[in-house]
Design a protein around this motif. Structure first.
Motif, PDB file in Angstrom:
ATOM      1  N   PHE A  74       0.196  -1.559  -0.008  1.00  0.00           N
ATOM      2  CA  PHE A  74      -0.048   0.255   0.240  1.00  0.00           C
ATOM      3  C   PHE A  74       0.642   1.341   0.001  1.00  0.00           C
ATOM      4  N   LYS A  75       0.513   2.054  -1.161  1.00  0.00           N
ATOM      5  CA  LYS A  75       1.898   3.391  -1.024  1.00  0.00           C
ATOM      6  C   LYS A  75       1.010   4.285  -0.958  1.00  0.00           C
ATOM      7  N   VAL A  76       1.980   5.355   0.219  1.00  0.00           N
ATOM      8  CA  VAL A  76       1.235   6.723   0.371  1.00  0.00           C
ATOM      9  C   VAL A  76       1.723   7.763  -1.408  1.00  0.00           C
ATOM     10  N   THR A  77      -0.027   8.114  -1.917  1.00  0.00           N
ATOM     11  CA  THR A  77       0.421   8.524  -2.131  1.00  0.00           C
ATOM     12  C   THR A  77      -0.064  10.522  -2.962  1.00  0.00           C
ATOM     13  N   SER A  78      -0.417  11.163  -1.498  1.00  0.00           N
ATOM     14  CA  SER A  78      -0.476  11.897  -1.022  1.00  0.00           C
ATOM     15  C   SER A  78      -0.424  12.393   0.007  1.00  0.00           C
ATOM     16  N   GLU A  79      -0.591  13.932   0.815  1.00  0.00           N
ATOM     17  CA  GLU A  79      -0.058  13.802   2.443  1.00  0.00           C
ATOM     18  C   GLU A  79      -0.859  14.887   2.455  1.00  0.00           C
ATOM     19  N   PRO A 121       0.369   6.502  13.029  1.00  0.00           N
ATOM     20  CA  PRO A 121      -0.296   5.037  13.102  1.00  0.00           C
ATOM     21  C   PRO A 121       1.229   4.167  12.551  1.00  0.00           C
ATOM     22  N   SER A 122       0.369   2.791  13.313  1.00  0.00           N
ATOM     23  CA  SER A 122       1.570   1.811  12.651  1.00  0.00           C
ATOM     24  C   SER A 122       0.044   0.517  12.024  1.00  0.00           C
ATOM     25  N   VAL A 150       5.737   9.893   9.295  1.00  0.00           N
ATOM     26  CA  VAL A 150       4.877   9.702   8.138  1.00  0.00           C
ATOM     27  C   VAL A 150       4.889   8.761   7.560  1.00  0.00           C
ATOM     28  N   PRO A 151       3.879   7.917   7.886  1.00  0.00           N
ATOM     29  CA  PRO A 151       4.154   6.576   6.933  1.00  0.00           C
ATOM     30  C   PRO A 151       4.183   6.953   5.069  1.00  0.00           C
ATOM     31  N   GLU A 152       4.711   6.258   4.566  1.00  0.00           N
ATOM     32  CA  GLU A 152       5.163   6.042   3.351  1.00  0.00           C
ATOM     33  C   GLU A 152       4.441   4.871   2.192  1.00  0.00           C
ATOM     34  N   THR A 168       2.758  -0.538   8.475  1.00  0.00           N
ATOM     35  CA  THR A 168       3.558   0.707   8.416  1.00  0.00           C
ATOM     36  C   THR A 168       4.744  -0.203   8.069  1.00  0.00           C
ATOM     37  N   THR A 169       4.990   0.312   7.364  1.00  0.00           N
ATOM     38  CA  THR A 169       6.639  -0.847   6.890  1.00  0.00           C
ATOM     39  C   THR A 169       7.862   0.455   7.098  1.00  0.00           C
ATOM     40  N   ASP A 170       7.339   1.726   5.772  1.00  0.00           N
ATOM     41  CA  ASP A 170       7.941   2.776   6.030  1.00  0.00           C
ATOM     42  C   ASP A 170       7.563   3.843   5.427  1.00  0.00           C
TER      43      ASP A 170
END
Length: 220
Positions: A74-79, A121-122, A150-152, A168-170
């Motif tokens: 699951f990749k974060v694309t916006s914050e 969040p983890s 911030v999760p990435e 969360t891994t990164d």
């Protein structure tokens, strides 16, 4: 069946109000309510039609199996950021026509005390339907002594019952503690285009059956 009748009555009432000359005063609220009612009705109809249509049931069960997967990225694309919030509490989203899952923040945690900004969040836990509708809520957090994280990237899974979990891994460090995740993208099929296409084809047939039921049973 009583639940279906209640939802359909509410939906008919909303549609009637949307045609009223006074709708402009509450149009946004009515449209939002219609969306929520349609979502609730669709989920109820998946069970209702499955109980009476074996072919429909097979499509639903097959989609559950196609979505079942482990080690999904699951990749974060916006914050986003706000001086009053510190993390995303809830995501909602769906699998789009390209077969990828898009999640968007729907609720953020309010910072009542300064120390809360050091939590991030983890883990998120939620549900995924055979139609590809998803929601997930923050289930656990970690603590950063200085600033925040911030999760990435998240890693997760979807089980056969539609339970979705990702952790969360990164993550990256930020000094303020008020940046939160806004959007996430994931490939629940992990590059398997055959599964992706089959899921989308099944979903189209499922939706067609649901829409036919609505045409026959709801008066707009």
């Amino acid at each position: 069946m009583n639940g279906l009748k209640k939802i359909t009555r509410e939906l008919e009432s909303v549609e009637k109000k949307l045609k009223s000359p006074f709708r402009f005063f509450i149009k946004k609220w009515l449209i939002k309510k219609r969306t929520l009612l349609n979502r609730s009705l669709d989920l109820s109809l998946v069970d209702h039609i499955s109980a009476n249509n074996e072919n429909f049931k097979k499509l639903v069960e097959e989609n559950k199996q196609l979505l079942c997967n482990e080690n999904i990225q699951f990749k974060v694309t916006s914050e986003g950021s706000s001086p009053w919030t510190y993390m995303t509490k809830r995501f909602e989203g769906r699998i789009h026509s390209n077969g990828f899952l898009y999640l968007q923040a729907k609720s953020n945690a309010i910072e009542f005390l300064e120390i809360l900004s050091h939590f991030y969040p983890s883990k998120y836990i939620g549900t995924m339907t055979p139609l590809g509708l998803a929601e997930a809520n923050a289930a656990s957090t970690d603590f950063q002594i200085i600033g925040g994280r911030v999760p990435e990237v998240f890693r997760g899974q979807i089980d056969l019952n539609g339970k979705i979990t990702f952790e969360t891994t990164d993550s990256w460090f930020e000094i303020d503690g008020h940046i939160h995740v806004s959007k996430i993208i994931a490939d629940p099929f992990k590059g398997n285009n055959h599964k992706r296409e089959l899921f989308l084809r099944n979903r189209s047939e499922i939706r067609s059956s649901i829409n036919n039921w609505k045409k026959q049973n709801i008066k707009f």
